[in-house]
Scaffold this motif. Structure first.
Motif, PDB file in Angstrom:
ATOM      1  N   ARG B 562      38.709  39.812  27.629  1.00 26.43           N
ATOM      2  CA  ARG B 562      37.636  38.912  28.051  1.00 26.43           C
ATOM      3  C   ARG B 562      37.770  38.395  29.480  1.00 26.43           C
ATOM      4  O   ARG B 562      36.880  37.717  29.975  1.00 26.43           O
ATOM      5  N   GLY B 563      38.885  38.643  30.111  1.00 22.92           N
ATOM      6  CA  GLY B 563      39.063  38.143  31.479  1.00 22.92           C
ATOM      7  C   GLY B 563      39.745  36.783  31.486  1.00 22.92           C
ATOM      8  O   GLY B 563      39.507  35.956  30.605  1.00 22.92           O
ATOM      9  N   GLU B 564      40.574  36.576  32.495  1.00 20.17           N
ATOM     10  CA  GLU B 564      41.442  35.400  32.524  1.00 20.17           C
ATOM     11  C   GLU B 564      40.678  34.069  32.548  1.00 20.17           C
ATOM     12  O   GLU B 564      40.977  33.146  31.789  1.00 20.17           O
ATOM     13  N   LYS B 566      37.693  33.234  31.596  1.00 21.09           N
ATOM     14  CA  LYS B 566      37.007  32.944  30.335  1.00 21.09           C
ATOM     15  C   LYS B 566      37.983  32.440  29.267  1.00 21.09           C
ATOM     16  O   LYS B 566      37.728  31.459  28.584  1.00 21.09           O
TER      17      LYS B 566
END
Lengths: 187, 797
Positions: B562-564, B566
């Motif tokens: 999900r990406g850092e 987020k």
């Protein structure tokens, strides 16, 4: 104009000394065990463990009795002690010369020396603090956890204190001295 | 002319009188010159007590923080200085009163010994040498350490993000939950200990398990009370203290006080019966025996509501818990037990007072169960004059977005405990397992807020060892306590009169919601707890996230998906997001949401709100208020759902008696020449937190050792003589008070005195610290501390 007195439902007293602290904080009374305007009298219990006499252990809240015939007022050579317009026994610190006659004359040991002014001080029924602001209770009455005290005008037949004194038995301390105290202990 | 007596001068006077041989060496940060300068600081009163003026003043509703009761008051503020604290007549629970401690709260706020700015340790642990720093420097020291101690980043890195390596503790108070949110939910450690396991855990737990409530009492309508192991005249609990003593002494509430000591409560009773310490359970079982053997119980009520009732009856009768049996154990005469059982059965509204105090004996859980069942036998539950369940007025709990740390381990303090408490554990077991090396992973830091384990947890020597063992100790408090002396970083908190606190709901007979508002702004450089939580969270958030990224595989996967950014935001790793809003904003939002805009306005103005308050609340006399009319009070709320658990089978699965049972190992005995140490409270003091209060010290200068008068005479001990009290865990010195109010084989001292912190000018070296001599025994259900199991030697020194 009023005639202020106080009724004490002393059986409620648990000797917590909230009254003493409230008095000191309200009136800026000095700390120190002998510097107080009000106190709770305690007697060490009689008997030997485990047979102790509960009745001998009482808590007796006390202070200036605001006598109608106050010996302290009679003996004061400079009229520093006087009755104010509400019958409260007061001390005018500007007139007090610390002769200490009043301290000796008081049968209730209700007076002490304020080290700041070097004059005699005592309970004022919060006349120059709470009553002066229009409040109707003293600091000691207001804060009491078990509501020992009722302060009010003895001349007003409808006041709470007048009703209490009409409906309940009561006594005064050292009444035989004829000082006519205005503190009444409810039984 | 008026001579000004400064606070400092007054203090010097009293210290000289009462500190024996103590030299008041202070460190640079607690220096006396600095205190002398304080009187010229704006916002600080020049004298100890301040006479109130006739000027118009600001009146601010507050909740008292001098003890755990949280009574309501109104602060009088003149020119930015609090000159008087008055009771708040709107709060049903505190009945328009403030006790001596409540009145003396001003002295705590203006205590010249306050922690005034952040401090960092520069000397040895416990030496009390600190350096004044900025808040930023203090937070940085917690994060990165200094040359003298390690910071949290290094510790967590070395422990591979095992958050459980951080321990924390907090004493009772309104901002406690926020600290639990910060340390437990956000930083993510389960290793939390608080006052519960050194206080009333078994009383609450025992009553709850038996009756489903730790009840309030309707003293107004009760007509008979047995109060055992509780001292309500001196250990003030609201509203019990105020309600109880208006009815004792021949005024409706016949009272028997059972206590080893003759207390102020005993003085207000009709009868006082001394009991051997730790044997109250045998007395209650004998009372129960008389009721059953003479068939005096409310059979119909018990048949309807009792669980395991018949078995309990058979159990009590077959064990032959007769008054004659109990007399030998308790010291209470059999005829007195028969008489009390008959009076209890004959009364219309009898009360076995549930009590509220720390745990005195290992059987306390069973004692509470037996008390609850005995009360139920009268049928006087959930009704006028009885145990009150009442209406639990609700405020929804705040949601905190808590991250899940894969590397964090479970708590371990379970040795010797049948039912370990997951939330707050056992102070003694937690500490002792670490000292004995029984912890499955290292505990390397302690975050300590508003808590003084050096004086609260039995066996101070062990607590000292625990604190010395840590790599990092952080203390958040208002005064330099004995515990604060072991801190690496000290964060100074605003006292209760300087802060607005989260709203609080009280249930039972007359429910209400209350709010503490700041009477004045935080003094010196102190900050409110919630501001400290937020700033500390902001400081720690990113660096701690980096450590999790390094060791937490679950987190690494989530970030990959999900990406850092987020994950950091959505999964709660932003530690400060729980404090996005101020306390004031949160209070308003919460109350408006549940009770409406008008409710909030009433609460904000008066400090108290409850539905229909404006209609119900009336002054009846100068002293009395009606909070709810009788017809609207919550006397009976349970109906058929009421349960009395006489036999609790779940207990037996862990080796605890399912029904209260006496075991002879609990018999009271003291070897010849020794004494049993008992401890307790007084109306003028709350634990160690108030012993530096100038006003309260004025009322009780020190804690004395109660010793029987005849025994004292034999030993040549007179009033005021210095005596040594020695147990197997420690030795203390204090002054003697020979009295007949205590048994020849027992001694008593007030809790909370004997501070060793030189930062506390009045408390330092004054009296004795009971925790230094009390053994660290635990009871078997929760592992909570047992306070009255220590035998000691006493000699004049």
């Amino acid at each position: 104009m009023a005639r202020y007195g106080m009724a004490l439902d002393y059986k409620n007293c648990i000797n917590c000394k909230a009254c003493e602290v409230a008095c000191k904080e309200e009136n800026g009374v000095l700390l120190g065990a002998d510097k107080h305007r009000i106190w709770v009298g305690v007697k060490e219990i009689e008997g030997e463990w485990p047979l102790l006499d509960i009745a001998s252990s009482t808590f007796m809240p006390s202070q200036c009795q605001h006598c109608e015939d106050a010996p302290c007022e009679e003996v004061c050579p400079t009229h520093a002690t006087y009755y104010d317009e509400n019958g409260v026994v007061r001390v005018d610190s500007n007139k007090c010369i610390l002769c200490s006659y009043c301290m000796n004359a008081c049968p209730y040991d209700a007076r002490y020396v304020d080290d700041r002014t070097m004059t005699v001080d005592k309970c004022t029924f919060c006349s120059d603090t709470r009553l002066a602001r229009g409040e109707t209770t003293t600091a000691c009455q207001n804060t009491c956890p078990t509501k020992v005290r009722t302060f009010g005008d003895l001349d007003d037949p409808n006041s709470e204190i007048s009703v209490l004194l009409r409906t309940r038995d009561h006594f005064s301390l050292k009444s035989h001295l004829g000082t006519n105290p205005k503190l009444f202990y409810l039984t | 002319m008026e001579v000004e007596i400064s606070r400092r001068k007054f203090l010097q006077g009293t210290v000289a009188m009462t500190v024996l041989g103590g030299t008041l060496a202070t460190t640079s940060v607690f220096a006396s010159e600095e205190k002398e300068n304080q009187k010229n600081t704006p916002g600080i009163p020049k004298t100890v007590t301040t006479k109130t003026s006739t000027k118009k003043a600001k009146e601010v509703p507050f909740l008292c923080g001098m003890c755990v009761n949280k009574c309501a008051g109104v602060a009088r503020v003149e020119d930015g200085i609090i000159t008087k604290l008055n009771p708040n007549p709107y709060f049903p629970k505190s009945r328009n009163m403030l006790c001596p401690r409540g009145n003396a709260g001003i002295q705590t706020t203006y205590d010249p010994d306050r922690l005034k700015y952040p401090l960092i340790r520069i000397g040895k642990r416990g030496e009390g040498k600190f350096k004044r720093v900025s808040w930023e420097e203090a937070y940085d020291a917690i994060l990165n350490g200094t040359k003298d101690f390690k910071g949290i980043v290094q510790i967590l890195d070395e422990e591979k993000d095992n958050r459980s390596t951080i321990g924390y503790c907090n004493g009772e108070g309104l901002s406690k939950e926020g600290f639990e949110d910060l340390m437990g939910k956000k930083i993510g450690t389960p290793n939390y200990v608080d006052e519960v396991s050194i206080c009333l855990e078994t009383a609450g737990g025992g009553f709850f398990a038996t009756l489903g409530v730790y009840p309030e009492i309707d003293f107004e309508h009760a007509d008979y009370m047995i109060i055992l192991g509780a001292n309500r005249a001196e250990a003030i609990i609201t509203p019990d203290t105020m309600d109880m003593f208006k009815h004792t002494k021949g005024r409706g509430l016949k009272t028997v006080c059972i206590d080893p000591r003759f207390t102020n409560t005993a003085a207000k009773a009709d009868k006082w019966l001394p009991v051997n310490p730790g044997t109250d359970l045998a007395y209650i079982l004998a009372m129960t025996y008389v009721i059953f053997s003479e068939n005096l119980q409310n059979e119909e009520f018990m048949k309807k509501h009792g669980v395991g009732y018949e078995e309990y009856k058979q159990h009590i009768l077959s064990k032959k818990y007769t008054p004659e049996w109990a007399e030998k154990i308790t010291g209470i005469k059999a005829k007195d037990i028969y008489e009390m059982a008959h009076e209890f059965a004959d009364a219309e509204h009898p009360i076995i007072y549930p009590g509220r105090r720390s745990i005195f004996s290992p059987n306390d859980y069973q004692l509470r169960r037996a008390m609850g069942i005995l009360q139920a036998l009268s049928g006087n539950l959930d009704k006028k004059g009885g145990y009150i369940y009442g209406n639990p007025i609700q405020l929804p709990a705040e949601y905190v977005n808590s991250p899940i740390y894969a590397q964090a381990k479970e708590r371990f303090d379970t040795e010797g405990i049948a039912f370990p408490t997951i939330k707050s554990g056992s102070w003694i077991v937690f500490r002792n397992m670490i000292l004995e090396g029984k912890n499955p992973y290292p505990v390397r830091a302690m975050f300590i807020r508003k808590h003084n384990p050096m004086m609260g947890v039995p066996n101070s020597a062990k607590t000292r060892k625990l604190l010395e063992k840590m790599d990092l100790n952080v203390v958040i408090d208002i005064l330099p306590s004995d515990t604060a002396m072991f801190a690496d970083v000290i964060l100074p908190e605003a006292s209760y009169l300087e802060r607005t606190s989260p709203v609080k709901a009280y249930g039972f007979l007359e429910p209400s919601i209350v709010q503490r508002k700041a009477a004045i702004k935080p003094l010196y450089e102190t900050k409110t707890p919630e501001v400290i939580y937020k700033e500390l969270a902001e400081k720690l958030s990113k660096p701690l996230f980096e450590i999790s990224k390094k060791y937490d595989k679950d987190l690494q996967e989530e970030i990959a998906k999900r990406g850092e950014e987020k994950v950091y935001k959505e999964d709660g790793y932003d530690l400060a997001d729980a404090w996005d809003k101020s306390v004031e904003e949160k209070n308003k939002e919460l109350v408006e949401k549940v009770y409406g805009k008008e409710a909030w306005e009433i609460l904000d103005k008066n400090g108290v709100y409850y539905p229909h308050m404006e209609e119900y609340h009336k002054q009846l006399s100068p002293n009395d208020y009606q909070y709810y009319p009788k017809s609207k009070r919550f006397y009976s709320t349970k109906g058929d759902s009421l349960r009395v658990i006489c036999k609790y089978d779940r207990l037996a699965t862990k080796g605890i008696d399912a029904m209260p049972t006496w075991h002879d190992e609990w018999k009271f005995s003291v070897p010849k020449g020794k004494f049993r140490l008992i401890t307790g409270r007084h109306a003028q003091f709350t634990q160690s937190g108030t012993t530096n209060n100038a006003m309260l010290r004025d009322l009780i200068p020190t804690n004395y050792l109660w010793i029987n008068k005849r025994v004292a005479k034999e030993k040549g001990i007179k009033f005021g003589d210095m005596v040594e009290v020695k147990s197997e865990v420690g030795t203390v010195h204090l002054k003697a008070y020979p009295t007949e109010k205590i048994a020849p084989n027992q001694i008593f001292m007030l809790h909370g005195f004997g501070s060793e912190s030189k930062g506390l000018e009045l408390a330092y070296g004054n009296g004795a610290n009971d925790a230094a001599v009390i053994k660290d025994d635990i009871e078997p259900v929760y592992g909570a501390a047992v306070m009255h199991s220590t035998n000691v030697e006493v000699r004049r020194v």
